[in-house]
Design a protein around this motif. Sequence first.
Motif, short mmCIF file in Angstrom:
data_model
loop_
_atom_site.label_atom_id
_atom_site.label_comp_id
_atom_site.label_asym_id
_atom_site.label_seq_id
_atom_site.Cartn_x
_atom_site.Cartn_y
_atom_site.Cartn_z
N GLU A 9 0.82 -1.22 0.00
CA GLU A 9 0.00 0.00 0.00
C GLU A 9 0.85 1.27 0.00
OE1 GLU A 9 -3.32 0.57 -0.08
OE2 GLU A 9 -3.50 -1.55 -0.60
N ARG A 10 2.02 1.23 0.58
CA ARG A 10 2.84 2.44 0.73
C ARG A 10 3.21 3.02 -0.62
NH1 ARG A 10 7.10 4.36 4.25
NH2 ARG A 10 7.33 6.51 3.57
N LEU A 11 3.72 2.20 -1.54
CA LEU A 11 4.11 2.70 -2.86
C LEU A 11 2.89 3.12 -3.66
CD1 LEU A 11 6.36 3.23 -4.90
CD2 LEU A 11 6.16 0.86 -5.64
N SER A 17 -1.26 9.49 -4.68
CA SER A 17 -1.48 10.80 -4.06
C SER A 17 -0.54 11.87 -4.60
CB SER A 17 -1.31 10.69 -2.54
OG SER A 17 0.04 10.34 -2.24
N GLY A 18 0.49 11.44 -5.34
CA GLY A 18 1.41 12.42 -5.91
C GLY A 18 2.26 13.08 -4.85
N SER A 19 2.86 12.28 -3.98
CA SER A 19 3.68 12.82 -2.90
C SER A 19 4.84 13.62 -3.49
CB SER A 19 4.21 11.68 -2.02
OG SER A 19 5.11 10.89 -2.78
N ARG A 20 5.36 14.53 -2.68
CA ARG A 20 6.40 15.42 -3.20
C ARG A 20 7.68 14.67 -3.50
NH1 ARG A 20 9.64 17.33 1.20
NH2 ARG A 20 8.80 16.61 3.19
N GLU A 21 7.93 13.53 -2.82
CA GLU A 21 9.15 12.77 -3.13
C GLU A 21 9.07 12.18 -4.54
OE1 GLU A 21 7.37 12.14 -0.36
OE2 GLU A 21 8.67 12.75 1.29
N LEU A 22 7.89 11.63 -4.85
CA LEU A 22 7.73 11.05 -6.18
C LEU A 22 7.41 12.11 -7.23
CD1 LEU A 22 5.78 7.76 -5.43
CD2 LEU A 22 8.22 8.08 -5.71
N GLU A 71 11.82 1.89 1.93
CA GLU A 71 10.70 2.45 2.67
C GLU A 71 9.44 2.40 1.82
OE1 GLU A 71 12.07 6.34 3.61
OE2 GLU A 71 13.37 5.67 5.24
N LEU A 72 9.60 2.67 0.53
CA LEU A 72 8.44 2.61 -0.37
C LEU A 72 7.94 1.17 -0.55
CD1 LEU A 72 9.48 5.12 -3.18
CD2 LEU A 72 7.61 5.38 -1.54
N LEU A 73 8.87 0.23 -0.45
CA LEU A 73 8.49 -1.17 -0.68
C LEU A 73 8.06 -1.88 0.60
CD1 LEU A 73 11.24 -2.26 -3.23
CD2 LEU A 73 8.87 -1.65 -3.67
N GLU A 74 7.80 -1.13 1.64
CA GLU A 74 7.36 -1.74 2.89
C GLU A 74 6.02 -2.43 2.67
OE1 GLU A 74 6.03 0.04 7.12
OE2 GLU A 74 7.85 0.89 6.25
#
Length: 201
Positions: A9-11, A17-22, A71-74
């Motif tokens: 779900e994290r990724l 949501s278009g997070s600022r990191e991505l 962290e994204l692949l959690e």
Amino acid sequence: MASSMRVGERLVRAAVSGSRELGQLPRELRAELEAALAAPADGRGPLVAFALLRKLQGALRQAGSPLYLHELLEGSEIYLPAVEKPPRNPELVARLEKIKAKLANEEYKRITRNINCQELSQYGTLADLGRQVRSMKAVVITIFNFIVTVVAAFACTYLGSQYIFTETAAHVLSAVIVASVVGLAELYVMVQTMEGELGEL
């Protein structure tokens, strides 16, 4: 062999949501990632290829993002596709069955090579048993014949001596003497017969 991951779900949340990191990712990579995450897999989560994840890690490093790929692949797991076995060649299956039957037959022959069906035990064969049974039968008949002959001689002499002697003791004594003589003669013949049979064996 594994070539993709079932992402958690994290990724998916970060991409949707278009997070600022991505958001700092190149447009082509972001579109490719969204397309991979939007494609339904089998109802358990989208599948993302390892190559795309490598590109994502490289882009995050270039952008200097504080977010790491792990962290994204959690909550993600490696996807192992089911291995499909190719159909077996019927000709090969037939040859294998022939070889198995041949090996089983050879094993059976190897196990039973020192077994003789005619053997009864370590003491002889069934033919020997038949000879022994016939010999025993002859012995039993001979002994029965001996007993009947001695008893008949005793009875005949006892009854016949009534015409000669009047006393019972004389009847019994004469019957015992005649029965003994007949018994000894019969015994002599029986011993001669037994020696002949033992000589044949």
